[in-house]
Write a protein that holds these residues in place. Structure first.
Motif, PDB file in Angstrom:
ATOM      1  N   LEU A  54       2.671  -6.005   9.574  1.00 30.25           N
ATOM      2  CA  LEU A  54       3.894  -6.507  10.387  1.00 30.25           C
ATOM      3  C   LEU A  54       4.819  -6.967   9.151  1.00 30.25           C
ATOM      4  O   LEU A  54       5.941  -6.568   8.931  1.00 30.25           O
ATOM      5  N   LEU A  55       4.411  -7.568   8.057  1.00 29.88           N
ATOM      6  CA  LEU A  55       4.899  -8.162   6.955  1.00 29.88           C
ATOM      7  C   LEU A  55       5.564  -6.937   6.085  1.00 29.88           C
ATOM      8  O   LEU A  55       6.583  -6.864   5.374  1.00 29.88           O
ATOM      9  N   TYR A  56       4.514  -5.941   5.884  1.00 34.18           N
ATOM     10  CA  TYR A  56       4.662  -4.719   5.070  1.00 34.18           C
ATOM     11  C   TYR A  56       5.952  -3.960   5.703  1.00 34.18           C
ATOM     12  O   TYR A  56       6.934  -3.624   5.085  1.00 34.18           O
ATOM     13  N   ASP A  57       5.945  -3.737   7.117  1.00 36.05           N
ATOM     14  CA  ASP A  57       6.831  -2.651   7.828  1.00 36.05           C
ATOM     15  C   ASP A  57       8.087  -3.503   7.794  1.00 36.05           C
ATOM     16  O   ASP A  57       9.425  -2.950   7.897  1.00 36.05           O
ATOM     17  N   SER A  58       8.236  -4.759   7.972  1.00 31.50           N
ATOM     18  CA  SER A  58       9.412  -5.618   7.963  1.00 31.50           C
ATOM     19  C   SER A  58      10.064  -5.777   6.583  1.00 31.50           C
ATOM     20  O   SER A  58      11.061  -6.236   6.466  1.00 31.50           O
ATOM     21  N   LYS A  59       9.282  -5.163   5.594  1.00 31.30           N
ATOM     22  CA  LYS A  59       9.963  -5.135   4.101  1.00 31.30           C
ATOM     23  C   LYS A  59       9.920  -6.811   3.774  1.00 31.30           C
ATOM     24  O   LYS A  59      10.933  -7.057   3.269  1.00 31.30           O
ATOM     25  N   MET A  60       9.100  -7.693   3.950  1.00 27.99           N
ATOM     26  CA  MET A  60       8.821  -9.033   3.538  1.00 27.99           C
ATOM     27  C   MET A  60       8.000  -9.097   2.529  1.00 27.99           C
ATOM     28  O   MET A  60       7.326 -10.322   2.502  1.00 27.99           O
ATOM     29  N   ILE A  61       7.594  -8.261   1.656  1.00 33.99           N
ATOM     30  CA  ILE A  61       6.899  -8.416   0.402  1.00 33.99           C
ATOM     31  C   ILE A  61       7.720  -8.184  -0.887  1.00 33.99           C
ATOM     32  O   ILE A  61       8.517  -7.440  -1.010  1.00 33.99           O
ATOM     33  N   PHE A  62       7.586  -9.049  -1.758  1.00 35.91           N
ATOM     34  CA  PHE A  62       8.339  -9.012  -3.109  1.00 35.91           C
ATOM     35  C   PHE A  62       7.367  -7.778  -3.776  1.00 35.91           C
ATOM     36  O   PHE A  62       6.168  -7.475  -3.517  1.00 35.91           O
ATOM     37  N   GLU A  63       8.225  -7.268  -4.739  1.00 36.20           N
ATOM     38  CA  GLU A  63       7.686  -6.134  -5.705  1.00 36.20           C
ATOM     39  C   GLU A  63       6.041  -6.599  -6.314  1.00 36.20           C
ATOM     40  O   GLU A  63       5.370  -5.961  -6.229  1.00 36.20           O
TER      41      GLU A  63
END
Length: 645
Positions: A54-63
């Motif tokens: 869910l975090l990955y698909d909602s783009k809530m991860i820093f590079e």
């Protein structure tokens, strides 16, 4: 890289944006509703992986987080080059090493329609208290089931706990469908089994969906691998489900007062979080437990006055009248006030390593108030694995039981099922300040409404004046064999000889009658002292000087008795005798039996004695005789307290 920020854009792109774009983005998110939910289920059902997805698909991860995640995935042996999403959530080193969740991990993410806080709760039975902690603020529970294993014991356990905590929105996520070739028959069989169980515990409605947290099937959109499934994806359901604040807004107005806001003589308001209902200027309100009424003059916030406020908002209410209202009180709508009582039936979830001791006073935090509460022996304990009600004397770590609980004063409340803010509470050990339990009120006991304190014309002061003395309690505590009974007897004789009205309560004597039904477990020792304390209180009301001789091994119970008395009436006397000396005397042969294993739970041997830290009087029996000890106690009374004995 995008040059504008949309709700779908990765957070790590913000360094390329102008301030206005950021402000617009933040304003969009500020007005979204918030959904709190938990993921739970058995070990290895994929809870952490689902949240990571869910975090990955909602783009809530820093590079940099993504790079570290890819490196960690390779290091821990993830197949191929794919990402192990569970590592985003399993933050403890022990969790990563064992591949399990131990702590409750909270994560935030957002979509275009809603903000979310998700708690990843542990699946192991020994971490039940962690799961309850995570569920206590949740609006929804995602119950994960491994498609290869079906409904397991922990599935039932966590479903029961989620229902117990009052979570009404249940999602049954049949996970790892990729490992059973997306077989609809497997999915349908699991849903059928779960539905039968859910009905047995009172869950009448739930939403089922087939997913794969690892592959992403039916997480953010429909999956081509499950054409037979026509329901919403997980994110679509989370974005549209009703949250508790929406339900609570339809209930009567309730607000616990957290703070009396008095910045100057021209302003006086009552601040708090609205637990339920809607309030407007001009509404008639009632303050509980006092019952005083007034009218709302204004609703004040940092951003200005409001025309109305609803459940979930923090506000300050000003009143048209000067009324007595303080922290812990509850402001309600005048024509639909909540109940007020001091005795309840409750479900208790025990969360401490030390077992629950019925009769021991604990601090109870409910809403914005803190009171002293005492728990009765459990009516029954619930075996969560089988849902069988079992007889129980106490509750151990992770135990769940139904008990009666009484408070030292009447408090406003509602059933937990109707209003968690006014029906949910925690218990705190008064000596250690540890949170030991969480509880949910079912209803007030009828006797709390039917029994009232009867005022009498002859006061306790009058009783004492008739005897020309001031009532007090001389509480002698110490090890078995310390000499308590001997010294207490001499003290009483000397006081009687001087014309004082006394009564001696001896530990052995009361067990022949008042406490003949009690044994010597920790719980029975607590109840023994509670009863003696109540009797001593009645005797001081009668104006007597009460002398007691009890081991009374626990500080908490001695403090409980002190709290029953008027200030200064409880005089703790530590008959301080070393264990070796007390055992050497052993006039009753009890130490010998304890050492040989014939006598269990004996203080000083296999049950602890908590010596007083600051007693009013300390007597060293190794340095004086019993006669001298009695004289020393009376001398210190004459010198230090106004008892005119």
């Amino acid at each position: 890289m995008a040059d504008t920020l949309t709700p779908e854009a990765p957070i790590y792109q913000t360094d390329a944006l102008i301030a206005s774009d950021i402000d617009a983005y933040l304003d969009t998110h500020q007005h979204k509703t918030m959904l709190r939910f938990i993921t739970c289920g058995s070990v290895d059902d994929g809870k952490s992986t689902l949240i990571g997805r869910l975090l990955y698909d909602s783009k809530m991860i820093f590079e940099d987080q993504l790079a570290a995640l890819e490196a960690d995935s390779k290091r821990v042996g993830t197949q191929g080059q794919e990402i192990d999403f569970a590592l985003l959530v399993d933050g403890l080193a022990a969790e990563r090493e064992q591949g399990i969740t131990i702590d409750v991990a909270y994560r935030f993410f957002a979509t275009e329609k809603r903000k979310f806080i998700v708690a990843d709760t542990p699946g192991h039975e020994q971490y039940t208290r962690n799961m309850v902690t995570g569920a206590s603020t949740a609006d929804l529970a995602v119950i994960l089931i491994d498609a290869r294993k079906g409904v397991l014991v922990q599935t039932r356990r966590h479903s029961y706990l989620a229902h117990l905590i009052g979570i009404r929105n249940i999602v049954l996520a049949v996970n790892k469908m990729d490992l059973v070739d997306y077989d609809q028959a497997v999915y349908d069989g699991i849903v059928k089994d779960y539905a039968e169980f859910a009905r047995s515990i009172g869950i009448t409605d739930f939403t089922a969906m087939p997913i794969s947290g690892f592959k992403g099937d039916n997480i953010t959109g429909s999956s081509a691998n499950t054409p037979w499934y026509k329901g919403p994806s997980l994110i679509e359901h989370l974005e549209t489900v009703e949250v508790d604040t929406e339900r609570l807004s339809a209930r009567p107005f309730r607000m616990g007062v957290q703070w009396v806001n008095r910045p100057n003589l021209d302003f006086r308001g009552f601040s708090g979080l609205i637990g339920s209902g809607v309030i407007r200027p001009g509404d008639a309100v009632r303050v509980l437990p006092s019952g005083k009424t007034s009218t709302v003059k204004s609703i004040v916030t940092y951003d200005g006055d409001l025309e109305q406020a609803v459940a979930g908002q923090s506000v300050t209410l000003t009143m048209a009248d000067e009324i007595d209202c303080s922290r812990g009180d509850v402001i309600t709508i005048a024509d639909a006030p909540t109940e007020v009582a001091d005795q309840f039936e409750s479900t208790i979830v025990w969360m401490d390593e030390a077992e629950m001791l019925p009769g021991r006073p604990y601090l109870m935090k409910i809403g914005t108030s803190t009171v002293t509460a005492t728990i009765t022996e459990p009516k029954y304990e619930v075996c969560v694995n089988t849902l069988v009600h079992q007889a129980a004397k106490t509750l151990a770590l992770n135990g769940i039981g139904v008990c009666n609980i009484s408070t030292d004063r009447a408090i406003p409340f509602e059933a937990y099922a109707d209003n968690p803010d006014l029906g949910g509470f925690i218990l705190i050990d008064r000596m250690t300040n540890r949170t030991v339990a969480a509880g949910m009120i079912h209803f007030a006991l009828r006797r709390s409404q039917n029994i009232h304190w009867q005022a009498t014309d002859i006061t306790r002061e009058h009783h004492a004046a008739m005897k020309n003395q001031t009532a007090c309690v001389l509480w002698l505590t110490g090890l078995s064999g310390a000499g308590k009974s001997t010294i207490a007897n001499i003290v009483e004789k000397k006081l009687a000889a001087s014309g004082r009205h006394t009564f001696l309560l001896d530990g052995d004597n009361v067990r022949h009658g008042l406490n003949k039904d009690l044994g010597f477990t920790d719980a029975d020792r607590v109840e023994n002292i509670r009863r003696v304390g109540e009797v001593a209180k009645l005797m001081t009301d009668a104006g007597l000087i009460v002398i007691t001789a009890f081991i009374s091994p626990f500080r908490a119970e001695r403090e409980m008795v002190r709290s029953m008395m008027q200030p200064g009436e409880f005089i703790e006397v530590h008959i301080d005798t070393p264990l070796a000396e007390a055992e050497k005397r052993d006039v009753k042969g009890l130490y010998k039996k304890a050492r040989s294993g014939q006598l269990k739970n004996f203080t000083g041997i296999d049950s602890p004695y908590e010596a007083p830290e600051n007693p009013e009087i300390r007597i060293d029996t190794a340095a004086m005789s019993a006669e001298d000890a009695a004289d020393a106690i009376i001398a210190q009374l004459n010198a230090g307290w106004a008892y005119t004995i």
